[in-house]
Design an enzyme around this catalytic site. Structure first.
Site, PDB file in Angstrom:
ATOM      1  N   GLY A 154       0.847  -1.182   0.000  1.00 20.25           N
ATOM      2  CA  GLY A 154       0.000   0.000   0.000  1.00 20.25           C
ATOM      3  C   GLY A 154       0.888   1.238   0.000  1.00 20.25           C
ATOM      4  N   ARG A 155       0.297   2.364   0.324  1.00 22.75           N
ATOM      5  CA  ARG A 155       1.056   3.617   0.220  1.00 22.75           C
ATOM      6  C   ARG A 155       2.242   3.675   1.183  1.00 22.75           C
ATOM      7  NH1 ARG A 155      -1.025   6.945  -3.340  1.00 22.75           N
ATOM      8  NH2 ARG A 155      -3.212   6.744  -3.957  1.00 22.75           N
ATOM      9  N   ARG A 235       1.171  -3.822  12.507  1.00 22.73           N
ATOM     10  CA  ARG A 235       0.343  -4.223  13.641  1.00 22.73           C
ATOM     11  C   ARG A 235       1.009  -5.392  14.348  1.00 22.73           C
ATOM     12  NH1 ARG A 235      -1.637  -0.078  12.986  1.00 22.73           N
ATOM     13  NH2 ARG A 235      -3.833   0.541  12.795  1.00 22.73           N
ATOM     14  N   GLU A 264      -1.098  -2.313  23.491  1.00 26.31           N
ATOM     15  CA  GLU A 264      -0.532  -0.974  23.461  1.00 26.31           C
ATOM     16  C   GLU A 264       0.402  -0.809  24.654  1.00 26.31           C
ATOM     17  OE1 GLU A 264      -0.819   1.732  21.227  1.00 26.31           O
ATOM     18  OE2 GLU A 264      -1.481   0.031  20.027  1.00 26.31           O
ATOM     19  N   HIS A 284       5.273   2.118  19.851  1.00 26.77           N
ATOM     20  CA  HIS A 284       4.208   2.503  18.922  1.00 26.77           C
ATOM     21  C   HIS A 284       4.237   4.005  18.648  1.00 26.77           C
ATOM     22  CE1 HIS A 284      -0.216   1.810  17.467  1.00 26.77           C
ATOM     23  NE2 HIS A 284       0.627   2.138  16.502  1.00 26.77           N
ATOM     24  N   ALA A 286       5.585   5.041  15.427  1.00 26.25           N
ATOM     25  CA  ALA A 286       5.866   5.198  13.995  1.00 26.25           C
ATOM     26  C   ALA A 286       4.972   6.246  13.345  1.00 26.25           C
ATOM     27  CB  ALA A 286       5.711   3.861  13.266  1.00 26.25           C
TER      28      ALA A 286
END
Length: 318
Positions: A154-155, A235, A264, A284, A286
């Site tokens: 994906g992007r 993920r 998390e 987490h 990024a």
């Protein structure tokens, strides 16, 4: 309509107020909560009488969706929507919109940063410099000339590939659908097994779905080169992280850079990746930069305005 933003978006409150001004000027009620909560009762209370609820990456489970009787639209200031009660949203006909694209650059840059950190032993080098050490045992490896496998094109995956390509890496890709944009970025599509066998760096950029959950386990790590490194800025639940820790500790792979986990942060002290060899961890982050936080806030409010205008955008399939 009543519009409720249930958590901060990582930008100053004056930015939130400026973005909300056109909504209130048009006669809509806007309520902003500047603290996060995971308490379902509190989330339901904050959602009470709301036609539109705005969240970021805070969980918004089925029970809360069901309790929000007037809910028509859920605006998610995030790319993934796996933290949202999609079953209830589908049942109630709630429109769910995300902020895809806001963190493309930010996530891609951290993936490359983690790769450099692992390949050049930056954490160990920093410790050596601070404790009277030398460069002994800290000889690193270059990205240039190595093969990088992008799993999920994906992007974000494409942007990550472009950055690795700028370092002189060869690019392989695996995805359900091959895109011309990915090919234009220099990615050569191959099967997953070939990508794992051939890549010096494997970078994961998939959404979390029923199909991708625990997609990477002991079998996949066994197919990788012994000198390869693994990156996950996608993920945590896509990976069997116990298997990843075992692959690192046994030397099946040489290193890893991980930003996402099975939960998390904060991470429990007994979590296997905390005790694995040659792994660089970030909590987490990024998606989080000054630039990306502003972009997602702008997209979030634009999504709400588009919905109110009868021309919804960034609508997610659920």
């Amino acid at each position: 309509m009543k519009i409720s933003l249930l958590e901060p978006l990582g930008v100053p409150e004056n930015v939130i107020r400026d973005l909300a001004a056109p909504l209130t000027k048009a006669g809509h009620e806007f309520v902003y909560y500047d603290t996060k909560t995971t308490d379902k009762k509190e989330l339901a209370e904050r959602s009470k009488d709301s036609d539109i609820v705005m969240i970021a990456n805070n969980p918004y489970p089925d029970e809360v969706v069901e309790a929000a009787e007037k809910l028509k639209m859920l605006a998610v200031a995030f790319t993934g929507i796996d933290h949202v009660g999609l079953t209830a949203c589908k049942k109630k006909g709630v429109t769910v919109c995300n902020c895809a694209g806001y963190s493309n650059e930010t996530v891609a840059e951290l993936a490359v940063g983690l790769a450099i950190g692992v390949l050049r032993h930056i954490r160990k080098a920093d410790e050596a410099a601070r404790t009277g050490g030398t460069s002994a045992g800290l000889t690193g490896r270059e990205i240039c000339g190595r093969t990088v496998g992008i799993v999920g094109t994906g992007r974000i995956g494409i942007r990550t590939a472009q950055l690795f390509g700028a370092f002189g890496a060869k690019l392989l890709g695996f995805a359900r659908h091959e895109s011309q944009e990915a090919k234009a970025a220099g990615i050569r599509f191959v099967g997953l097994e070939e990508l794992l066998r051939s890549s010096d760096i494997v970078s994961l950029h998939l959404p979390l779905t029923d199909e991708t959950r625990k997609m990477f386990g002991a079998e996949q790590f066994a197919q990788m080169k012994p000198g390869a490194i693994f990156l996950n800025c996608a993920r945590g639940a896509i990976v069997d992280n116990q298997a990843l820790a075992e692959a690192l500790n046994s030397g099946k792979i040489a290193g890893a850079g991980v930003d996402v986990f099975d939960m998390e942060p904060p991470i429990p002290e007994d979590y296997p990746l905390l005790h694995a060899k040659n792994i660089l961890l970030t909590p987490h982050v990024a998606f989080a930069s000054e630039e990306s936080m502003l972009r997602r806030a702008e997209i979030e409010f634009d999504n709400v305005a588009a919905y109110l205008a009868g021309t919804p955008k960034n609508v997610c399939k659920i």
